[in-house]
Design an enzyme around this catalytic site. Structure first.
Site, PDB file in Angstrom:
ATOM      1  N   TYR A  42      -7.855  70.476 -42.204  1.00 57.88           N
ATOM      2  CA  TYR A  42      -8.426  70.193 -43.338  1.00 57.88           C
ATOM      3  C   TYR A  42      -9.373  71.345 -43.870  1.00 57.88           C
ATOM      4  O   TYR A  42      -9.867  71.314 -44.789  1.00 57.88           O
ATOM      5  CB  TYR A  42      -9.547  69.052 -42.778  1.00 57.88           C
ATOM      6  CG  TYR A  42      -9.047  67.632 -42.910  1.00 57.88           C
ATOM      7  CD1 TYR A  42      -7.782  67.349 -42.831  1.00 57.88           C
ATOM      8  CD2 TYR A  42     -10.125  66.451 -42.713  1.00 57.88           C
ATOM      9  CE1 TYR A  42      -7.119  66.000 -42.976  1.00 57.88           C
ATOM     10  CE2 TYR A  42      -9.626  65.159 -42.452  1.00 57.88           C
ATOM     11  CZ  TYR A  42      -8.212  64.984 -42.733  1.00 57.88           C
ATOM     12  OH  TYR A  42      -7.672  63.592 -42.539  1.00 57.88           O
ATOM     13  N   GLY A  43      -9.586  72.175 -42.899  1.00 54.54           N
ATOM     14  CA  GLY A  43     -10.558  73.259 -43.416  1.00 54.54           C
ATOM     15  C   GLY A  43     -10.559  73.977 -44.547  1.00 54.54           C
ATOM     16  O   GLY A  43     -11.419  74.200 -45.314  1.00 54.54           O
ATOM     17  N   CYS A  73     -14.776  65.542 -35.849  1.00 56.36           N
ATOM     18  CA  CYS A  73     -14.518  66.592 -36.563  1.00 56.36           C
ATOM     19  C   CYS A  73     -15.450  67.091 -37.284  1.00 56.36           C
ATOM     20  O   CYS A  73     -16.206  66.658 -37.990  1.00 56.36           O
ATOM     21  CB  CYS A  73     -13.364  66.192 -37.357  1.00 56.36           C
ATOM     22  SG  CYS A  73     -12.928  67.319 -38.958  1.00 56.36           S
ATOM     23  N   ASN A  74     -15.738  68.368 -37.171  1.00 58.66           N
ATOM     24  CA  ASN A  74     -16.976  69.233 -37.958  1.00 58.66           C
ATOM     25  C   ASN A  74     -16.914  69.168 -39.474  1.00 58.66           C
ATOM     26  O   ASN A  74     -17.664  69.064 -40.202  1.00 58.66           O
ATOM     27  CB  ASN A  74     -17.059  70.604 -37.286  1.00 58.66           C
ATOM     28  CG  ASN A  74     -17.816  70.468 -35.840  1.00 58.66           C
ATOM     29  OD1 ASN A  74     -18.807  70.672 -35.555  1.00 58.66           O
ATOM     30  ND2 ASN A  74     -16.701  70.361 -34.907  1.00 58.66           N
ATOM     31  N   CYS A 183     -15.994  73.607 -34.124  1.00 59.32           N
ATOM     32  CA  CYS A 183     -14.740  72.948 -34.719  1.00 59.32           C
ATOM     33  C   CYS A 183     -14.289  72.104 -33.319  1.00 59.32           C
ATOM     34  O   CYS A 183     -14.240  72.893 -32.292  1.00 59.32           O
ATOM     35  CB  CYS A 183     -13.840  73.939 -35.191  1.00 59.32           C
ATOM     36  SG  CYS A 183     -12.165  73.003 -35.434  1.00 59.32           S
ATOM     37  N   THR A 184     -13.826  70.974 -33.408  1.00 60.42           N
ATOM     38  CA  THR A 184     -13.490  70.326 -32.219  1.00 60.42           C
ATOM     39  C   THR A 184     -12.269  70.636 -31.562  1.00 60.42           C
ATOM     40  O   THR A 184     -11.903  70.525 -30.386  1.00 60.42           O
ATOM     41  CB  THR A 184     -13.523  68.796 -32.338  1.00 60.42           C
ATOM     42  OG1 THR A 184     -12.626  68.288 -33.599  1.00 60.42           O
ATOM     43  CG2 THR A 184     -14.886  68.246 -32.934  1.00 60.42           C
ATOM     44  N   HIS A 185     -11.547  71.812 -32.220  1.00 57.71           N
ATOM     45  CA  HIS A 185      -9.952  71.946 -31.924  1.00 57.71           C
ATOM     46  C   HIS A 185     -10.304  73.284 -30.990  1.00 57.71           C
ATOM     47  O   HIS A 185      -9.769  73.800 -30.140  1.00 57.71           O
ATOM     48  CB  HIS A 185      -9.376  72.749 -33.058  1.00 57.71           C
ATOM     49  CG  HIS A 185      -8.414  71.598 -33.606  1.00 57.71           C
ATOM     50  ND1 HIS A 185      -9.214  70.633 -34.585  1.00 57.71           N
ATOM     51  CD2 HIS A 185      -7.279  71.298 -33.729  1.00 57.71           C
ATOM     52  CE1 HIS A 185      -8.189  69.897 -35.004  1.00 57.71           C
ATOM     53  NE2 HIS A 185      -7.047  70.392 -34.596  1.00 57.71           N
TER      54      HIS A 185
END
Ligand code: DGL
Length: 264
Positions: A42-43, A73-74, A183-185
């Protein structure tokens, strides 16, 4: 008491870092997870599009009768959380505020780094939240557009990941004592990030901080799931390949799961 599940949304597998923390902290709560891997990352997308996709994820979760929605998700939190939170009559939690306040508590020098997607960094939301709480904090933000794709493609333990992380983080090394994984990743890249930054730098996993806040909200609204119920049956949905999602998820969660494909 409310025995309905908690809904989690993310652009892909990243939100599993928040879900894993929740399962650890509140093992009797049940989760419905949706990852939009078909449209991740999405970033780099425009804010309006991220908002539209996020609403689709929210609507999907509402069909599963969730009692609370966690924006794991940030990027979605940065652009859509306020709007969604206002519109729904169930609690909606984002990952940014919990991460921002944890960073302030952790920093001793007042120099905080923030990593995130292009959109999260462009929104400047971490700096805004951190400085609103503690104006003397200095915030160095860095967009890491290559990180989430490394995770989504299951390459987060590869030598390529190491090379990309070391190169990307170079401008921050030695400049901060605390680093927000915004970022949650990124917690999947945590060992590499820690090595690249040095062992003294405190890494803030905004997802883990968020799990603590979920617990507070469940208590506040008195909507905990009964501890006397049968064991949990978490459900996972992805807009892309269930197999690819499952491989990353099982490795990260350390258990076998079933994943269903869904079109939004
Ligand atoms: N996991 C997401 C975040 O926390 C987004 C990664 C992406 O899709 O770009 O921001």
């Amino acid at each position: 008491m409310d025995n309905r599940p908690i809904g989690f949304l993310d652009s892909g597998v990243g939100g599993l870092t928040v879900a894993r923390e929740l399962m650890r902290q509140l093992p009797h709560e049940e989760i419905v997870y949706i990852g939009d891997s078909a449209r991740a990352p999405y970033g780099p997308r425009p804010a309006e599009q991220i908002k539209e996709y996020t609403w689709q994820l929210v609507r999907f979760l509402l069909t599963k009768d969730v009692k609370m929605i966690v924006f794991a998700c940030n990027t979605a939190t940065a652009v859509a959380w306020e709007e969604v939170k206002e519109a729904l009559d169930i609690p909606v939690l984002g990952v940014i505020l919990p991460g921002a306040s944890a960073a302030i508590k952790a920093s001793q020098t007042g120099k905080i780094g923030v990593l995130g997607t292009a959109m999260t960094i462009q929104s400047d939301i971490y700096r805004t939240k951190i400085q609103a709480l503690s104006p003397e904090m200095q915030v160095e933000s860095l967009a890491c557009p290559k990180f989430a794709p490394l995770v989504e493609s299951n390459n987060y333990q590869s030598s390529l990941a190491k090379k990309v992380v070391y190169e990307t983080l170079r401008p921050l090394v030695g400049k901060v004592d605390t680093l927000v994984l915004g970022c949650t990743h990124y917690p999947l890249l945590r060992p590499i990030i820690q090595n690249a930054m040095g062992q003294d730098v405190k890494l803030i996993d905004s997802g883990a901080e968020c799990a603590r806040d979920i617990s507070v909200l469940l208590n506040y609204f008195e909507i905990n799931r009964s501890r006397s119920l049968e064991k949990t049956q978490h459900r996972y949905y992805t807009t892309a390949s269930p197999l690819a999602f499952r491989e990353i998820a099982e490795n990260w969660l350390g258990m076998a799961i079933e994943v269903e494909h869904v079109s939004l």
